[in-house]
Scaffold this motif. Sequence first.
Motif, PDB file in Angstrom:
ATOM      1  N   UNK A   1       0.828  -1.204   0.000  1.00 20.51           N
ATOM      2  CA  UNK A   1       0.000   0.000   0.000  1.00 20.51           C
ATOM      3  C   UNK A   1       0.865   1.258   0.000  1.00 20.51           C
ATOM      4  N   UNK A   2       1.870   1.270   0.855  1.00 23.59           N
ATOM      5  CA  UNK A   2       2.748   2.435   0.951  1.00 23.59           C
ATOM      6  C   UNK A   2       3.498   2.647  -0.358  1.00 23.59           C
ATOM      7  N   UNK A   3       3.904   1.561  -0.977  1.00 24.22           N
ATOM      8  CA  UNK A   3       4.603   1.654  -2.255  1.00 24.22           C
ATOM      9  C   UNK A   3       3.713   2.313  -3.303  1.00 24.22           C
ATOM     10  N   UNK A   4       2.480   1.806  -3.439  1.00 25.85           N
ATOM     11  CA  UNK A   4       1.580   2.339  -4.465  1.00 25.85           C
ATOM     12  C   UNK A   4       1.134   3.758  -4.160  1.00 25.85           C
ATOM     13  N   UNK A   5       0.820   4.032  -2.906  1.00 26.11           N
ATOM     14  CA  UNK A   5       0.264   5.325  -2.526  1.00 26.11           C
ATOM     15  C   UNK A   5       1.307   6.424  -2.435  1.00 26.11           C
ATOM     16  N   UNK A   6       2.490   6.090  -1.937  1.00 24.84           N
ATOM     17  CA  UNK A   6       3.501   7.111  -1.649  1.00 24.84           C
ATOM     18  C   UNK A   6       4.725   6.992  -2.561  1.00 24.84           C
ATOM     19  N   UNK A   7       5.411   5.844  -2.497  1.00 32.55           N
ATOM     20  CA  UNK A   7       6.692   5.732  -3.199  1.00 32.55           C
ATOM     21  C   UNK A   7       6.536   5.842  -4.710  1.00 32.55           C
ATOM     22  N   UNK A   8       5.717   4.985  -5.301  1.00 36.26           N
ATOM     23  CA  UNK A   8       5.558   5.014  -6.753  1.00 36.26           C
ATOM     24  C   UNK A   8       4.876   6.304  -7.194  1.00 36.26           C
ATOM     25  N   UNK A   9       3.937   6.768  -6.398  1.00 39.12           N
ATOM     26  CA  UNK A   9       3.260   8.031  -6.707  1.00 39.12           C
ATOM     27  C   UNK A   9       4.258   9.173  -6.813  1.00 39.12           C
ATOM     28  N   UNK A  10       5.150   9.271  -5.843  1.00 41.15           N
ATOM     29  CA  UNK A  10       6.146  10.337  -5.883  1.00 41.15           C
ATOM     30  C   UNK A  10       7.172  10.114  -6.995  1.00 41.15           C
TER      31      UNK A  10
END
Length: 276
Positions: free
Chosen positions: A36-45
């Motif tokens: 979730x953190x990857x999709x929402x934050x890391x990849x998003x940024x």
Amino acid sequence: MTIFQLVLNIWLSITWESRAFLHNLWFYPLCLFLFWYNALVATHNFVHTPWFRSNLLNNLYAIVNSANLYSPVTHYRHIHFNHHRYGNDRQDVHGKTEDHSSTFAYGKNGESENVITYCALAILRDDITESFRQITHKESLQLYLECGTCLLAIIGYLLISWKFFLFFVLPVFYFGWFLTYLANYYEHFGAIPENLYANSTSHYGRIYNFLFCNEGYHQEHHLRPNVHWSQRPQVYENLRKQLDGVVRVILKFPPPLGFIHHRGKIETSVRQTVQY
């Protein structure tokens, strides 16, 4: 975190059948959070402000990270930039939205779709062929490499442990995207698509923004999408007069808990028509 996620998944696949299922249960919340953190934050940024100056390194990272998401990062970028371009638009006279991830896309009577069906069906509605139709010749090789990496990851996990793939990878994949779309839903639910300064929501809680790289400044992000996440509070300060001059949704709770904020309220986007 994305590299740690990949290494952890590989290790889990190799050791999955050496542990009792009850012992493996401990890894579900951790890996679900990482996805979730990857999709929402890391990849998003990453798609907005890539990590490296070198295109080669950015492309390599996108290929590797595609194995974490089981979905090409280039496809993610196309879908997400489409969302920014059309800003969670309403249905036109033909019942269509330009924003493929719009909360209004499958809504009725001019309202947003129910949050449960939106989140539950979002990944099933995802159309990767749209990205293949839109990519330039320069991007085509990158997208194919990322697709190949996703396929190799799936085949690799199946060969190592089909039980790991069936009982761990698939649930984490589905519910990881479910939570990602849940956050996206409340980052826009109740907002006014026609108003540039109120077409998204914001949450200014310090803890959430510290842990999630200022993801709460979502209205600010829509206004200046290419600004690095660390500068989103400054975007608010720079545009404070315009932002404070309209009626907009400011969430009391982080977007994943947005249903608490909206409980018992009439949808803002239906009852308000603020001009800009």
